[in-house]
Design a protein around this motif. Structure first.
Motif, PDB file in Angstrom:
ATOM      1  N   GLU A  25       0.955  -1.304  -0.180  1.00 26.87           N
ATOM      2  CA  GLU A  25       0.188   0.293  -0.085  1.00 26.87           C
ATOM      3  C   GLU A  25       1.027   1.252  -0.052  1.00 26.87           C
ATOM      4  O   GLU A  25       1.868   1.319   0.878  1.00 26.87           O
ATOM      5  N   VAL A  26       0.668   2.160  -1.146  1.00 31.25           N
ATOM      6  CA  VAL A  26       1.618   3.152  -1.203  1.00 31.25           C
ATOM      7  C   VAL A  26       0.931   4.435  -1.105  1.00 31.25           C
ATOM      8  O   VAL A  26       0.059   4.791  -1.668  1.00 31.25           O
ATOM      9  N   MET A  27       1.534   5.399  -0.168  1.00 37.59           N
ATOM     10  CA  MET A  27       1.219   6.674   0.160  1.00 37.59           C
ATOM     11  C   MET A  27       1.858   7.806  -0.481  1.00 37.59           C
ATOM     12  O   MET A  27       3.124   7.540  -0.341  1.00 37.59           O
ATOM     13  N   LEU A  28       1.538   8.330  -1.798  1.00 33.49           N
ATOM     14  CA  LEU A  28       2.148   9.219  -2.496  1.00 33.49           C
ATOM     15  C   LEU A  28       1.993  10.700  -2.215  1.00 33.49           C
ATOM     16  O   LEU A  28       0.973  11.373  -2.010  1.00 33.49           O
ATOM     17  N   TRP A  29       3.112  11.579  -1.263  1.00 43.43           N
ATOM     18  CA  TRP A  29       2.824  12.747  -1.035  1.00 43.43           C
ATOM     19  C   TRP A  29       3.376  13.762  -1.689  1.00 43.43           C
ATOM     20  O   TRP A  29       4.530  13.708  -2.196  1.00 43.43           O
ATOM     21  N   SER A  30       2.617  15.036  -1.565  1.00 42.07           N
ATOM     22  CA  SER A  30       3.230  16.127  -2.152  1.00 42.07           C
ATOM     23  C   SER A  30       2.593  17.277  -1.353  1.00 42.07           C
ATOM     24  O   SER A  30       1.500  17.156  -0.732  1.00 42.07           O
ATOM     25  N   LYS A  31       3.424  18.445  -1.128  1.00 41.63           N
ATOM     26  CA  LYS A  31       2.913  19.589  -0.520  1.00 41.63           C
ATOM     27  C   LYS A  31       1.975  20.403  -1.180  1.00 41.63           C
ATOM     28  O   LYS A  31       1.449  21.243  -0.790  1.00 41.63           O
ATOM     29  N   PHE A  32       1.729  20.056  -2.612  1.00 41.23           N
ATOM     30  CA  PHE A  32       0.964  20.632  -3.337  1.00 41.23           C
ATOM     31  C   PHE A  32      -0.345  20.007  -3.753  1.00 41.23           C
ATOM     32  O   PHE A  32      -0.379  19.144  -4.269  1.00 41.23           O
ATOM     33  N   ILE A  36      -1.452  16.486  -6.245  1.00 40.08           N
ATOM     34  CA  ILE A  36      -2.312  15.170  -5.652  1.00 40.08           C
ATOM     35  C   ILE A  36      -3.620  14.895  -6.303  1.00 40.08           C
ATOM     36  O   ILE A  36      -3.818  14.028  -6.865  1.00 40.08           O
ATOM     37  N   LYS A  37      -4.382  15.842  -6.333  1.00 42.09           N
ATOM     38  CA  LYS A  37      -5.559  15.943  -6.963  1.00 42.09           C
ATOM     39  C   LYS A  37      -5.579  15.470  -8.382  1.00 42.09           C
ATOM     40  O   LYS A  37      -6.167  14.526  -8.807  1.00 42.09           O
ATOM     41  N   GLU A  38      -4.871  16.013  -9.166  1.00 47.86           N
ATOM     42  CA  GLU A  38      -4.669  15.669 -10.612  1.00 47.86           C
ATOM     43  C   GLU A  38      -4.104  14.107 -10.617  1.00 47.86           C
ATOM     44  O   GLU A  38      -4.606  13.333 -11.517  1.00 47.86           O
ATOM     45  N   LEU A  39      -3.148  13.844  -9.914  1.00 47.83           N
ATOM     46  CA  LEU A  39      -2.662  12.590  -9.858  1.00 47.83           C
ATOM     47  C   LEU A  39      -3.602  11.373  -9.534  1.00 47.83           C
ATOM     48  O   LEU A  39      -3.746  10.234 -10.298  1.00 47.83           O
ATOM     49  N   MET A  40      -4.306  11.551  -8.567  1.00 44.03           N
ATOM     50  CA  MET A  40      -5.478  10.861  -8.388  1.00 44.03           C
ATOM     51  C   MET A  40      -6.628  10.597  -9.002  1.00 44.03           C
ATOM     52  O   MET A  40      -7.482   9.563  -9.387  1.00 44.03           O
ATOM     53  N   GLU A  41      -7.121  11.805  -9.687  1.00 43.23           N
ATOM     54  CA  GLU A  41      -8.387  11.831 -10.716  1.00 43.23           C
ATOM     55  C   GLU A  41      -7.718  11.274 -12.028  1.00 43.23           C
ATOM     56  O   GLU A  41      -8.572  10.515 -12.411  1.00 43.23           O
ATOM     57  N   THR A  42      -6.605  11.462 -12.596  1.00 35.36           N
ATOM     58  CA  THR A  42      -6.236  10.865 -13.823  1.00 35.36           C
ATOM     59  C   THR A  42      -5.508   9.489 -13.791  1.00 35.36           C
ATOM     60  O   THR A  42      -5.338   8.835 -14.633  1.00 35.36           O
ATOM     61  N   ARG A  43      -4.820   9.095 -12.645  1.00 27.38           N
ATOM     62  CA  ARG A  43      -4.107   8.092 -12.249  1.00 27.38           C
ATOM     63  C   ARG A  43      -2.955   8.041 -13.440  1.00 27.38           C
ATOM     64  O   ARG A  43      -2.484   7.101 -13.600  1.00 27.38           O
ATOM     65  N   ARG A  44      -2.229   9.179 -13.767  1.00 33.67           N
ATOM     66  CA  ARG A  44      -1.078   9.466 -14.386  1.00 33.67           C
ATOM     67  C   ARG A  44      -0.518  10.698 -14.268  1.00 33.67           C
ATOM     68  O   ARG A  44      -0.991  11.558 -13.606  1.00 33.67           O
ATOM     69  N   HIS A  45       0.680  10.780 -14.303  1.00 35.52           N
ATOM     70  CA  HIS A  45       1.602  11.823 -14.316  1.00 35.52           C
ATOM     71  C   HIS A  45       1.797  12.482 -15.669  1.00 35.52           C
ATOM     72  O   HIS A  45       2.462  11.662 -16.425  1.00 35.52           O
ATOM     73  N   ARG A  46       1.893  13.907 -15.736  1.00 39.41           N
ATOM     74  CA  ARG A  46       1.788  14.440 -17.074  1.00 39.41           C
ATOM     75  C   ARG A  46       3.154  14.154 -17.672  1.00 39.41           C
ATOM     76  O   ARG A  46       3.355  14.190 -18.985  1.00 39.41           O
ATOM     77  N   ASN A  47       4.081  13.956 -16.945  1.00 35.82           N
ATOM     78  CA  ASN A  47       5.723  13.926 -17.640  1.00 35.82           C
ATOM     79  C   ASN A  47       6.267  12.282 -17.461  1.00 35.82           C
ATOM     80  O   ASN A  47       7.160  12.059 -17.679  1.00 35.82           O
ATOM     81  N   GLU A  60      -1.699  12.044  -0.628  1.00 34.73           N
ATOM     82  CA  GLU A  60      -1.416  12.500   0.709  1.00 34.73           C
ATOM     83  C   GLU A  60      -0.921  13.867   0.633  1.00 34.73           C
ATOM     84  O   GLU A  60      -0.041  13.876   0.022  1.00 34.73           O
ATOM     85  N   THR A  61      -1.357  14.822   1.335  1.00 35.81           N
ATOM     86  CA  THR A  61      -0.606  16.128   1.677  1.00 35.81           C
ATOM     87  C   THR A  61      -0.326  16.315   3.086  1.00 35.81           C
ATOM     88  O   THR A  61       0.291  17.379   3.408  1.00 35.81           O
ATOM     89  N   ALA A  62      -0.534  15.524   4.121  1.00 36.59           N
ATOM     90  CA  ALA A  62      -0.291  15.745   5.304  1.00 36.59           C
ATOM     91  C   ALA A  62       0.998  14.739   5.599  1.00 36.59           C
ATOM     92  O   ALA A  62       1.050  13.289   5.805  1.00 36.59           O
ATOM     93  N   LEU A  63       2.241  15.500   5.966  1.00 36.55           N
ATOM     94  CA  LEU A  63       3.346  14.769   6.277  1.00 36.55           C
ATOM     95  C   LEU A  63       3.434  14.001   7.243  1.00 36.55           C
ATOM     96  O   LEU A  63       3.922  12.863   7.393  1.00 36.55           O
ATOM     97  N   ARG A  64       2.673  14.295   8.353  1.00 35.35           N
ATOM     98  CA  ARG A  64       2.625  13.479   9.700  1.00 35.35           C
ATOM     99  C   ARG A  64       1.913  12.095   9.444  1.00 35.35           C
ATOM    100  O   ARG A  64       2.474  11.245   9.852  1.00 35.35           O
ATOM    101  N   ALA A  65       0.912  12.330   8.541  1.00 25.40           N
ATOM    102  CA  ALA A  65       0.086  11.034   8.186  1.00 25.40           C
ATOM    103  C   ALA A  65       1.128   9.941   7.515  1.00 25.40           C
ATOM    104  O   ALA A  65       1.059   8.818   8.133  1.00 25.40           O
TER     105      ALA A  65
END
Length: 329
Positions: A25-32, A36-47, A60-65
């Motif tokens: 189970e992978v949590m992918l974090w970004s401060k932006f 994260i919203k785009e990655l989770m909605e499209t399931r793709r990275h634009r690059n 995820e955007t919460a570093l503590r979590a």
């Protein structure tokens, strides 16, 4: 197992895909949040064309979590942000948790490697590094790739090996952590030089010369710093140097091409559109060469081109007309 990837750039996302393929189970974090919203909605990275994020990757955007919930933390922000991010992570990292750095660089000023930064900022963690000839564009598509997991303790390195290894991602281990990281950081400086040669229209002979003499410079410095010579003959040394100097996936080579064509380094970085680690590593490499009294003429000329305005052709001429020498490292 739960794993966290801290940094949702191309490399962080590619490694998240590898971990997810292995059933974690992978949590992918970004401060932006927008990223994260785009990655989770499209399931793709634009690059990362052609790559799809498996369903067992969550955003995820919460570093503590991510720090508290996951058994292993993969720190995948660019090298210039590693100290800051590690400092923010530190209060939430429990004793003995493994933090794997995947950025390639040396901090300017302190001249610390990325694992040394982690050890300084997160003293509770066990630091490791993952490095080698790996373009995110290919790893994300699960093309056959080999890489090195480095840690001071073999047990830690084997844990990282077990987390990542599968039929398309072969992981070796190495306890020469500093050697792995020196090779990883300094190859970006040599790749800038290789790109500059391409920008000038030079050919394969020039590229081969830069790769061969570049690994000689890196090995000279590394051995003076106490690293093992065989590390530089391996994946994180000559392997990473070859792929970074030769491929258009390499942002360092692409930046070098633009500089060879006449841009300054700031214009080149803006055009590449991503962090060009070699620009930041160049000053640190020169400082290390002076501290350890090691001759590194390619590194010297790259610094003169980047920060002193020396024309690239003039730098090449000076390299070619250096004093006659015997071959060797």
């Amino acid at each position: 197992m739960k794993a966290a990837v801290i940094g949702a750039g191309t490399w962080g996302t590619a490694l998240a895909i590898v971990l997810a393929k292995n059933g974690h189970e992978v949590m992918l974090w970004s401060k932006f949040p927008a990223e994260i919203k785009e990655l989770m909605e499209t399931r793709r990275h634009r690059n990362l064309p052609g790559a799809v994020l498996p369903e067992n990757i969550t955003g995820e955007t919460a570093l503590r979590a991510v720090c508290e919930d996951c058994a292993v933390l993969v720190l995948a922000v660019p090298s210039i942000y590693v100290r800051e991010t590690a400092r923010e992570m530190s209060p939430y990292v429990s004793p003995g948790k493994i933090v794997v750095t995947v950025a390639k660089g040396i901090e300017e000023g302190s001249l610390l490697t990325m694992t040394e930064l982690v050890e300084q900022e997160i003293p509770a963690a066990r630091a490791a590094v993952l490095s080698g000839p790996t373009h995110a564009e290919e790893v994300s598509r699960l093309l056959p790739t080999t890489i090195v997991a480095g840690a001071r303790e073999e047990q830690t390195a084997r844990f990282v090996q077990d987390c990542f290894m599968n039929e398309s991602f072969r992981v070796y281990i190495n306890t020469d952590v500093k050697g792995v990281e020196i090779g990883a950081a300094l190859k970006n400086v040599i790749a800038l030089a290789a790109g500059m040669a391409d920008g000038l229209g030079y050919g394969d002979n020039t590229k081969a010369a830069l790769i061969t003499r570049g690994i000689a410079e890196i090995s000279r410095l590394g051995m003076k710093m106490g690293c093992r010579p065989e590390t530089f003959a391996g994946l994180s040394g000559i392997g990473d140097l070859i792929v970074t100097c030769a491929s258009m996936h390499s942002r360092n080579r692409r930046a070098g091409i633009l500089i060879g064509e006449g841009r300054n380094y700031e214009e080149a970085m803006r055009e590449v559109g991503q962090v060009v680690e070699g620009v930041y590593a160049a000053k640190a490499a020169l400082e290390l060469s002076e501290r350890y009294e090691v001759s590194m003429p390619i590194v010297e000329k790259v610094n003169e081109i980047l920060f002193a305005g020396k024309p690239v052709r003039e730098a090449v001429r000076e390299l070619m007309l250096r004093d006659r020498k015997e071959e060797g490292i």
